[in-house]
Structures are given as structure tokens and as C-alpha cells.
Design a protein around this motif. Structure first.
Motif, PDB file in Angstrom:
ATOM      1  N   UNK A 169       0.817  -1.204   0.000  1.00  6.94           N
ATOM      2  CA  UNK A 169       0.000   0.000   0.000  1.00  6.94           C
ATOM      3  C   UNK A 169       0.856   1.262   0.000  1.00  6.94           C
ATOM      4  N   UNK A 170       2.198   1.081  -0.040  1.00 10.36           N
ATOM      5  CA  UNK A 170       3.119   2.202  -0.183  1.00 10.36           C
ATOM      6  C   UNK A 170       3.745   2.242  -1.574  1.00 10.36           C
ATOM      7  N   UNK A 171       3.308   1.371  -2.487  1.00 13.48           N
ATOM      8  CA  UNK A 171       3.842   1.346  -3.841  1.00 13.48           C
ATOM      9  C   UNK A 171       3.286   2.506  -4.664  1.00 13.48           C
ATOM     10  N   UNK A 172       4.119   3.053  -5.539  1.00 17.33           N
ATOM     11  CA  UNK A 172       3.708   4.206  -6.343  1.00 17.33           C
ATOM     12  C   UNK A 172       2.571   3.836  -7.305  1.00 17.33           C
ATOM     13  N   UNK A 173       2.601   2.611  -7.858  1.00 14.93           N
ATOM     14  CA  UNK A 173       1.555   2.237  -8.818  1.00 14.93           C
ATOM     15  C   UNK A 173       0.193   2.174  -8.137  1.00 14.93           C
ATOM     16  N   UNK A 174       0.167   1.751  -6.865  1.00 13.58           N
ATOM     17  CA  UNK A 174      -1.099   1.705  -6.128  1.00 13.58           C
ATOM     18  C   UNK A 174      -1.604   3.116  -5.857  1.00 13.58           C
ATOM     19  N   UNK A 175      -0.683   4.017  -5.457  1.00 11.64           N
ATOM     20  CA  UNK A 175      -1.084   5.399  -5.185  1.00 11.64           C
ATOM     21  C   UNK A 175      -1.668   6.060  -6.430  1.00 11.64           C
ATOM     22  N   UNK A 176      -1.053   5.855  -7.571  1.00 13.91           N
ATOM     23  CA  UNK A 176      -1.549   6.499  -8.800  1.00 13.91           C
ATOM     24  C   UNK A 176      -2.863   5.858  -9.262  1.00 13.91           C
ATOM     25  N   UNK A 177      -3.025   4.559  -9.028  1.00 10.54           N
ATOM     26  CA  UNK A 177      -4.294   3.923  -9.377  1.00 10.54           C
ATOM     27  C   UNK A 177      -5.433   4.484  -8.525  1.00 10.54           C
ATOM     28  N   UNK A 178      -5.179   4.738  -7.245  1.00 16.24           N
ATOM     29  CA  UNK A 178      -6.203   5.336  -6.370  1.00 16.24           C
ATOM     30  C   UNK A 178      -6.523   6.749  -6.833  1.00 16.24           C
ATOM     31  N   UNK A 179      -5.494   7.517  -7.181  1.00 18.16           N
ATOM     32  CA  UNK A 179      -5.707   8.905  -7.597  1.00 18.16           C
ATOM     33  C   UNK A 179      -6.488   8.978  -8.909  1.00 18.16           C
ATOM     34  N   UNK A 180      -6.221   8.057  -9.834  1.00 21.41           N
ATOM     35  CA  UNK A 180      -6.881   8.078 -11.144  1.00 21.41           C
ATOM     36  C   UNK A 180      -8.253   7.414 -11.136  1.00 21.41           C
ATOM     37  N   UNK A 181      -8.653   6.848 -10.026  1.00 24.03           N
ATOM     38  CA  UNK A 181      -9.953   6.176  -9.957  1.00 24.03           C
ATOM     39  C   UNK A 181     -11.092   7.187 -10.060  1.00 24.03           C
ATOM     40  N   UNK A 182     -12.082   6.862 -10.890  1.00 23.51           N
ATOM     41  CA  UNK A 182     -13.261   7.719 -10.990  1.00 23.51           C
ATOM     42  C   UNK A 182     -14.211   7.487  -9.821  1.00 23.51           C
ATOM     43  N   UNK A 183     -14.131   6.326  -9.208  1.00 17.78           N
ATOM     44  CA  UNK A 183     -14.967   6.030  -8.041  1.00 17.78           C
ATOM     45  C   UNK A 183     -14.272   6.527  -6.775  1.00 17.78           C
ATOM     46  N   UNK A 184     -15.014   7.038  -5.813  1.00 19.73           N
ATOM     47  CA  UNK A 184     -14.387   7.416  -4.540  1.00 19.73           C
ATOM     48  C   UNK A 184     -13.874   6.170  -3.818  1.00 19.73           C
ATOM     49  N   UNK A 185     -12.718   6.295  -3.184  1.00 20.53           N
ATOM     50  CA  UNK A 185     -12.076   5.168  -2.515  1.00 20.53           C
ATOM     51  C   UNK A 185     -11.830   5.521  -1.058  1.00 20.53           C
ATOM     52  N   UNK A 186     -12.240   4.613  -0.176  1.00 23.30           N
ATOM     53  CA  UNK A 186     -11.963   4.726   1.252  1.00 23.30           C
ATOM     54  C   UNK A 186     -10.828   3.763   1.573  1.00 23.30           C
ATOM     55  N   UNK A 187      -9.785   4.253   2.255  1.00 22.59           N
ATOM     56  CA  UNK A 187      -8.642   3.428   2.623  1.00 22.59           C
ATOM     57  C   UNK A 187      -8.700   3.118   4.110  1.00 22.59           C
ATOM     58  N   UNK A 188      -8.578   1.830   4.441  1.00 17.93           N
ATOM     59  CA  UNK A 188      -8.542   1.392   5.846  1.00 17.93           C
ATOM     60  C   UNK A 188      -7.503   0.287   5.949  1.00 17.93           C
ATOM     61  N   UNK A 189      -6.243   0.672   6.098  1.00 18.07           N
ATOM     62  CA  UNK A 189      -5.125  -0.262   6.063  1.00 18.07           C
ATOM     63  C   UNK A 189      -4.481  -0.317   7.446  1.00 18.07           C
ATOM     64  N   UNK A 211      -1.261   3.017  12.019  1.00 15.66           N
ATOM     65  CA  UNK A 211      -0.575   2.757  10.751  1.00 15.66           C
ATOM     66  C   UNK A 211      -1.015   3.756   9.693  1.00 15.66           C
ATOM     67  N   UNK A 212      -0.042   4.348   8.981  1.00 18.75           N
ATOM     68  CA  UNK A 212      -0.333   5.253   7.871  1.00 18.75           C
ATOM     69  C   UNK A 212       0.457   4.781   6.657  1.00 18.75           C
ATOM     70  N   UNK A 213      -0.229   4.681   5.525  1.00 18.00           N
ATOM     71  CA  UNK A 213       0.401   4.296   4.268  1.00 18.00           C
ATOM     72  C   UNK A 213       0.174   5.384   3.233  1.00 18.00           C
ATOM     73  N   UNK A 214       0.902   5.262   2.116  1.00 18.35           N
ATOM     74  CA  UNK A 214       0.723   6.224   1.017  1.00 18.35           C
ATOM     75  C   UNK A 214      -0.713   6.160   0.504  1.00 18.35           C
ATOM     76  N   UNK A 215      -1.298   4.976   0.496  1.00 15.42           N
ATOM     77  CA  UNK A 215      -2.686   4.829   0.040  1.00 15.42           C
ATOM     78  C   UNK A 215      -3.630   5.658   0.893  1.00 15.42           C
ATOM     79  N   UNK A 216      -3.362   5.777   2.195  1.00 12.36           N
ATOM     80  CA  UNK A 216      -4.224   6.570   3.074  1.00 12.36           C
ATOM     81  C   UNK A 216      -4.213   8.037   2.672  1.00 12.36           C
ATOM     82  N   UNK A 217      -3.046   8.552   2.269  1.00 13.92           N
ATOM     83  CA  UNK A 217      -2.943   9.965   1.921  1.00 13.92           C
ATOM     84  C   UNK A 217      -3.608  10.273   0.578  1.00 13.92           C
ATOM     85  N   UNK A 218      -3.576   9.299  -0.351  1.00 13.60           N
ATOM     86  CA  UNK A 218      -4.143   9.551  -1.686  1.00 13.60           C
ATOM     87  C   UNK A 218      -5.656   9.302  -1.704  1.00 13.60           C
TER      88      UNK A 218
END
Length: 451
Positions: A221-241, A246-253
């Protein structure tokens, strides 16, 4: 009379070199547990087998190390000469050379700073690009029509999420998109799942979640490809990791970060009991409003009655009509509320066949069937190997020179050179020879020679 000076001496236990090395290896592996070792890499060698061989050293000593291919595939970096690393390893001994060595099970850069540095660098990079800006956050639907959950179908997180969703609002359909939540293949699977959910056209919100773990366990959940996939998603995404801390890059995006999977489920859907309470409150408010309106009309009618004294019959008819309308309105409100309650009950009944327990039972049955097939295949393979071993043993017994000795033949060798004697020309009178027979051997001296 001669006395045997060694008759009371106990028999000595003599080890071969291979036996000695084997026992030494067993002692090391049995009495030393899995441990952590820190040092500098040197003599790094990676042959075609994929195994890693290297030396771990400090300023006073060094030790040979080995890391097999099935373990080093999980290491996120390639070992370099002079690199400072931390190993989780077990102590062993290579029997072939009698070399003491350690077998590495896990390798990471020394200190906890390696992963943290990578985390901080990616966080700074994505922050500079604006991936964390609030302006890009999408709003969540107040009442989702279909929720997609991207997680491991066997982890604890999905059970917590489904339990909370069923308790709060069981009528909302939920689809689990299975992915690996740690390991080398985890990040690509998460990216693929987000893309699939966006193209499916079924969902109006996604939940990306997993349970707690170490920083290495959560690294997908700290990989760059995952962060960009979350950012480019048209659907809203809730992160609970992970856990709350615990804080991951996915949580911030992500559009919304929840401290735990259960908290994310509570944020996604309203409480059905609250909605029912609101409906009851609306019913009371509507009845009160209608009563006030009717009272106003009654007062108005009384005023008109006072002003129009003669058409009393018509006014009485209008008053009766209002009473009928009041009763009809109350009945209609009750029917509406009853229909809403029936609809909610029907939604609860419809979602029961899709309960994850039914799917889990099907998967358990498939696993049991595969397990039975695997056991059957193992038994057949063992039987074939036993038959082949029996054939090989029969061939070896046929070629065994000891079988010839059992028929009365002997093997004659020179006592000093150990060479096999096949001709009388190889011995002289007085030569000491060894005679090996089927049941032991004895020493002879040549007394005469016949050509």
C-alpha cells in the motif's frame, strides 16, 4: 601364560567424517534458534540456480552465508558488495566441506531506515505532484447502492467489514474483489482490481482494506503504482489499512482514510435503525402537522359558519368530508410506512443467499476435494517409487561381490599395499596377505609357491 592387556578396555566408538559432520550440523540446528545477525556483505555470488552465496563480516570476524532462491525472491533489493544488512537466519554446517555457515531466511537493509526512507521519498514526491490535495478528494455517497471491497477474502479485515455492514444496513449489496494484500504480487493485483471496479459500472464507492502488520507487510500500500491507481480512480475510494496508528501512502491519496476496517464500514453506510427512527419521527411530525392544519381548517370553518348561519347543512357536510380526509390520510401514511418496512425486510431476505458464509462453505468443499486428490496422487507416486527401489535393490544384490564370497570364494589382497592378488607372481615366500571371505577376513603368510 600371556595376559591380554586390552581385555578389560571398553570398545571405542569410531565416527566417520560424514557422521561427525552430520552430528555437528544437527547439534547446531537443534540448539541454536532462529536469530538475527547484522553485518557487511562481501564475496557476493549469484549462480544460475538463483541461490545467493556471500560472506557476512564485521571488523573482527566473518561467516559464510547462503540464501536459497525461494527465500531471496521476497527481498526487495539486490545484495551489493559492502552493503550493510540485517539477516534473520538459522545456524547450520555444510557437511560436504565441514564449513560452519548460516542459512538466511530474511534479509533487509540494516536499521529500520531503509523502508522509512523509501516511504518518505515517495510521500514527498507525490505530495509535490498534488496527489494528496483536498481539492482532488471525491465525496462519498450518503447511501451507497453497491459497495466494492478490495481485500484478501481470507483475512480478518473482510470479516469485520461484512459484520459491520450487515449490522448497520444489510440491504446494500457488497462485492469482494479478492487480491493479495502483501507480497510481490500484491501491488499489481490491487491496481488491476481498482481498474476492474471502475470499468465494471456496478459500484458507486470502493473500500481498500487489510488488517494490521509490520511496515514490510503493509508495503504493497506504499507502492507508487497503487497510489496512482487510487488517484486516477473515478470512483471514490476509502482506505482502511492496518491499525489506527498505521499510515500508508494509500491513506494519503484516498478520498477518505478510516483508522480501521470496521470504522470504514461504519463511515460507508448509515445505520438502518436510525433511518427507521427517522421514519417514525417523520410520521409523528406529519401527523402533528396535519392535525394543526385540520384544526386551522376547523377554525376557518367555524368562522365561516358564524358568518354564514343559514347554509348549516353544507358546512356540516364539509366538516364530515374533512374528517374522512383525515382518516384516509392517516391510513395512507400507515400504509406507506408499512410498505417501507416490508421493502427493508425483503432486502434483508434477498441478501441472505449472498452471505459470505455460503461462499466459504463452497470453497471449503473444493479445498477438501483437492486435498483428497492430492493424497491419492501422493500414494500412487510413493507406490511407483517403492517398486522402482525394489527393482534397483534386486539388481544391486545380483551384482554384489559378497554374494560370490558366500559361495566359498575369497578375496586375497596384499596386507601392505592392499592390492588384489590374482597371480602367484605377485607374492613371495613370507609375504603377508589378507583373505576376505563371506563372514569376515583373516591374515596369512605364504609358506610355498606353486606355478
Amino acid at each position: 601364560m600371556t595376559t591380554d592387556l586390552f581385555s578389560k578396555t571398553p570398545e571405542r566408538e569410531i565416527f566417520s567424517v560424514s557422521q561427525l559432520n552430520r552430528q555437528a550440523r544437527q547439534l547446531l540446528e537443534t540448539h541454536l534458534p532462529l536469530l538475527w545477525v547484522e553485518g557487511e556483505l562481501s564475496n557476493v555470488s549469484i549462480p544460475s540456480s538463483g541461490h545467493w552465496y556471500f560472506t557476512l563480516k564485521d571488523d573482527q570476524a566473518q561467516v559464510r552465508c547462503c540464501m536459497f532462491r525461494n527465500r531471496n525472491m521476497l527481498v526487495r533489493f539486490k545484495p551489493q558488495q559492502g552493503q550493510h544488512v540485517l539477516l534473520r537466519a538459522r545456524v547450520s554446517l555444510y557437511e560436504g566441506r565441514g564449513d560452519y555457515q548460516i542459512i538466511a531466511e530474511h534479509m533487509e537493509e540494516a536499521g529500520s531506515g531503509a523502508l522509512q526512507r523509501a516511504f518518505d521519498e515517495l510521500k514527498h514526491k507525490l505530495s509535490q505532484e498534488g496527489l494528496f490535495n483536498e481539492a482532488h478528494k471525491k465525496a462519498l455517497p450518503s447511501l451507497p447502492k453497491h459497495i466494492g471491497v478490495i481485500t484478501s477474502p481470507t483475512g480478518a479485515a473482510i470479516h469485520d467489514v461484512l459484520s459491520v455492514l450487515e449490522r448497520r444496513f444489510p440491504g446494500i449489496p457488497v462485492t469482494v474483489i479478492p487480491v493479495a494484500v502483501q507480497g510481490k504480487e500484491s501491488a499489481p493485483q490491487i491496481v488491476k482490481a481498482i481498474d476492474l471496479a471502475n470499468r465494471a459500472g456496478l459500484f458507486d464507492v470502493l473500500l481498500l482494506t487489510r488488517g494490521g502488520g509490520s511496515m514490510e507487510d503493509l508495503w504493497s500500500f506504499n507502492e507508487e503504482i497503487v497510489a496512482r491507481a487510487i488517484f486516477n480512480s473515478e470512483l471514490p475510494i476509502v482506505s482502511a489499512v492496518g491499525h489506527e496508528v498505521d499510515f500508508t501512502i494509500a491513506d494519503f491519496v484516498a478520498d477518505l482514510r478510516a483508522p480501521t476496517p470496521s470504522a470504514a464500514a461504519e463511515l460507508l453506510v448509515p445505520d438502518a435503525d436510525d433511518w427507521l427512527d427517522k421514519f417514525i419521527g417523520f410520521e409523528v411530525l406529519l401527523e402533528e402537522a396535519m392535525l394543526r392544519r385540520l384544526q386551522q381548517w376547523q377554525k376557518h370553518l367555524l368562522n365561516l359558519r358564524q358568518r354564514l348561519r343559514h347554509p348549516r347543512e353544507r358546512l356540516e357536510q364539509q366538516s364530515q368530508r374533512l374528517d374522512n380526509l383525515e382518516l384516509r390520510l392517516k391510513n395512507h401514511i400507515k400504509h406507506l410506512l408499512s410498505d417501507f418496512k416490508n421493502h427493508i425486510r425483503q432486502l434483508e431476505i434477498r441478501q441472505q443467499p449472498h452471505h459470505p458464509q455460503v461462499r466459504l462453505q463452497q470453497l471449503r468443499e473444493r479445498v477438501a476435494a483437492h486435498h483428497q486428490r492430492l493424497q491419492t496422487a501422493q500414494h500412487r507416486l510413493i507406490e511407483r517409487k517403492q517398486q522402482a527401489l525394489g527393482e534397483t535393490m534386486r539388481m544391486l544384490n545380483t551384482l554384489n561381490p559378497l554374494s560370490t564370497l558366500e559361495r566359498g570364494y575369497g578375496l586375497i589382497t596384499d596386507a601392505h599395499t592392499k592390492k588384489v592378488i590374482t597371480s602367484s607372481n605377485q607374492v613371495k615366500i613370507g609375504t603377508v596377505i589378507n583373505a576376505r571371505v563371506a563372514q569376515g577376513e583373516f591374515v596369512c603368510r605364504v609358506e610355498s609357491i606353486s606355478k
